[in-house]
Design a protein around this motif. Structure first.
Motif, short mmCIF file in Angstrom:
data_model
loop_
_atom_site.label_atom_id
_atom_site.label_comp_id
_atom_site.label_asym_id
_atom_site.label_seq_id
_atom_site.Cartn_x
_atom_site.Cartn_y
_atom_site.Cartn_z
N ALA A 1 -40.11 -89.71 -41.74
CA ALA A 1 -40.61 -89.37 -43.91
C ALA A 1 -41.31 -88.53 -44.38
O ALA A 1 -41.07 -88.11 -46.15
CB ALA A 1 -41.33 -90.42 -44.21
N ASP A 2 -42.18 -87.88 -43.71
CA ASP A 2 -42.58 -86.64 -43.74
C ASP A 2 -42.09 -85.33 -44.38
O ASP A 2 -42.53 -84.41 -45.18
CB ASP A 2 -44.09 -86.03 -42.90
CG ASP A 2 -44.69 -87.24 -42.13
OD1 ASP A 2 -45.02 -87.79 -43.68
OD2 ASP A 2 -45.19 -87.68 -41.79
N ILE A 3 -41.03 -84.89 -44.27
CA ILE A 3 -39.86 -83.93 -43.77
C ILE A 3 -38.82 -84.58 -45.36
O ILE A 3 -37.97 -85.73 -44.93
CB ILE A 3 -39.23 -83.66 -42.81
CG1 ILE A 3 -40.14 -83.13 -41.75
CG2 ILE A 3 -38.82 -82.70 -43.06
CD1 ILE A 3 -41.48 -82.41 -41.47
N GLU A 4 -38.57 -83.22 -45.97
CA GLU A 4 -37.84 -83.31 -47.12
C GLU A 4 -36.59 -82.44 -46.17
O GLU A 4 -36.06 -81.75 -46.11
CB GLU A 4 -37.98 -82.56 -48.87
CG GLU A 4 -39.16 -82.94 -49.21
CD GLU A 4 -40.10 -82.38 -50.16
OE1 GLU A 4 -38.73 -81.69 -50.51
OE2 GLU A 4 -40.12 -82.55 -51.26
N PRO A 5 -35.70 -83.70 -46.57
CA PRO A 5 -34.05 -83.36 -45.47
C PRO A 5 -33.67 -81.82 -46.76
O PRO A 5 -33.23 -80.85 -45.29
CB PRO A 5 -33.18 -84.33 -45.80
CG PRO A 5 -33.77 -85.87 -46.61
CD PRO A 5 -35.32 -85.04 -46.97
N GLY A 6 -34.37 -81.78 -47.50
CA GLY A 6 -33.31 -80.33 -48.09
C GLY A 6 -34.32 -78.94 -47.15
O GLY A 6 -33.57 -77.86 -46.46
N ARG A 7 -35.40 -78.89 -46.68
CA ARG A 7 -36.54 -78.38 -46.07
C ARG A 7 -35.82 -77.55 -44.79
O ARG A 7 -36.12 -76.79 -44.18
CB ARG A 7 -37.70 -78.63 -46.30
CG ARG A 7 -37.74 -78.18 -47.78
CD ARG A 7 -40.12 -78.30 -47.32
NE ARG A 7 -40.19 -78.13 -49.07
CZ ARG A 7 -41.20 -79.00 -49.34
NH1 ARG A 7 -41.47 -79.90 -49.04
NH2 ARG A 7 -41.34 -78.58 -50.50
N LEU A 8 -34.48 -79.54 -44.07
CA LEU A 8 -34.86 -79.01 -43.06
C LEU A 8 -34.44 -77.86 -42.15
O LEU A 8 -33.84 -77.19 -41.08
CB LEU A 8 -33.74 -79.91 -41.97
CG LEU A 8 -34.94 -81.19 -41.89
CD1 LEU A 8 -34.03 -82.08 -41.25
CD2 LEU A 8 -35.70 -81.00 -40.46
N GLU A 9 -32.88 -76.87 -43.60
CA GLU A 9 -31.81 -76.14 -42.86
C GLU A 9 -33.08 -75.07 -42.78
O GLU A 9 -32.58 -74.49 -42.48
CB GLU A 9 -31.00 -75.90 -44.10
CG GLU A 9 -31.56 -75.98 -45.80
CD GLU A 9 -30.32 -75.77 -46.79
OE1 GLU A 9 -30.98 -75.29 -47.94
OE2 GLU A 9 -29.94 -76.05 -46.18
N LYS A 10 -33.90 -74.58 -42.96
CA LYS A 10 -35.36 -73.25 -42.89
C LYS A 10 -35.50 -73.69 -41.05
O LYS A 10 -36.56 -72.65 -41.20
CB LYS A 10 -35.96 -74.01 -44.16
CG LYS A 10 -35.74 -73.22 -45.34
CD LYS A 10 -36.55 -73.32 -46.67
CE LYS A 10 -35.93 -73.36 -47.73
NZ LYS A 10 -36.91 -72.86 -49.02
N ALA A 11 -35.90 -74.92 -40.78
CA ALA A 11 -36.80 -74.55 -38.90
C ALA A 11 -35.27 -73.97 -37.97
O ALA A 11 -34.37 -73.35 -38.75
CB ALA A 11 -36.52 -76.24 -39.14
N PRO A 12 -36.19 -73.21 -37.48
CA PRO A 12 -35.34 -72.70 -36.02
C PRO A 12 -34.35 -73.52 -35.77
O PRO A 12 -34.17 -75.29 -35.98
CB PRO A 12 -36.22 -73.20 -35.11
CG PRO A 12 -37.96 -72.47 -35.82
CD PRO A 12 -37.69 -73.40 -37.29
N ALA A 13 -33.05 -73.42 -35.45
CA ALA A 13 -32.13 -73.77 -35.13
C ALA A 13 -32.38 -75.23 -33.80
O ALA A 13 -31.56 -76.80 -34.34
CB ALA A 13 -30.55 -73.09 -34.68
#
Length: 250
Positions: free
Chosen positions: A116-128
């Protein structure tokens, strides 16, 4: 009275079986030890059990009067079961959303990060390798520091919004890359035991289990939404060897 006991007892048994099954999923996969206590899994599951296992059979006992026709009793129990299933689905969804997904080294501490702490839209910016949030317990990673002024200002802005560095997927990196930084800020375990001698036996047991000499054991504060613990790390690779339920900020 025997009719009420019979129907509510059967309802209780069925509800308990379902709760135990979900308890296995929750505590073996989503909240493995010690995260049931550290990340609030026990509290959330207790609420689920209270609503689903206790309230459902209690309502059945109330409606299962000896004079009530069978067709009407079936209808009432069916509505109770529907209510239970809806409550169960919502409870499981809430527990899944709050599950810990990463244990992140962040500057001078570890932080438990939930889904719940992570906005789904920001996950694409994480390392693969880190774009899919795990369902089988948290992984240990690190959050790198800012390398440009723009990153620093953006991180400060997000921090003011309650989004800590460890909750910013674009900062995530493999834990091994931060081993030197971890050991650079970690303190000797003797300092912890001087403040909290009550956990000395636990620290020694963890050191022995992992074959680590006590003089090679370090600690860092560990933060979750509701708890302050410590993580024990070992020289020379900063691997985590255990956790202790005491506040490491002192």
């Amino acid at each position: 009275m025997s009719r009420r006991l019979r129907f509510s007892g059967l309802h209780l048994l069925a509800s308990a079986v379902v709760a135990l099954a979900w308890g296995g999923v929750i505590f073996l996969l989503w909240y493995p030890p010690p995260y049931a206590a550290l990340a609030g899994g026990l509290t959330l599951f207790a609420m689920l059990v209270g609503i689903d296992v206790v309230l459902g059979p209690l309502l059945t006992a109330l409606v299962a009067g000896p004079a009530k026709p069978v067709a009407e009793l079936r209808r009432d129990i069916s509505w109770i079961v529907v209510f239970q299933l809806v409550a169960l689905a919502y409870g499981v969804y809430t527990i899944a959303s709050a599950r810990p997904v990463h244990l992140v080294f962040e500057v001078d501490r570890f932080r438990v990060v939930s889904a719940a702490d992570i906005e789904p839209g920001r996950l694409e910016k994480a390392p693969a390798a880190l774009r899919a949030l795990p369902w089988t317990g948290p992984t240990v990673i690190a959050a790198r520091k800012s390398v440009t002024q723009e990153e620093m200002l953006r991180s400060l802005d997000l921090g003011l919004q309650g989004v800590d560095l460890s909750m910013q997927p674009d900062r995530w990196t493999e834990y091994a890359t931060a081993a030197a930084a971890v050991l650079g800020v970690a303190r000797p375990v003797d300092v912890l035991l001087g403040k909290h001698p009550e956990v000395a036996d636990g620290a020694r047991a963890m050191a022995a289990k992992h074959g680590v000499a006590m003089e090679n054991l370090r600690f860092l504060p560990l933060v979750s939404r509701s708890e302050f613990w410590v993580a024990l790390v070992a020289i020379p690779d900063a691997r985590i060897v255990g956790f202790l339920p005491v506040d490491g900020f002192f």
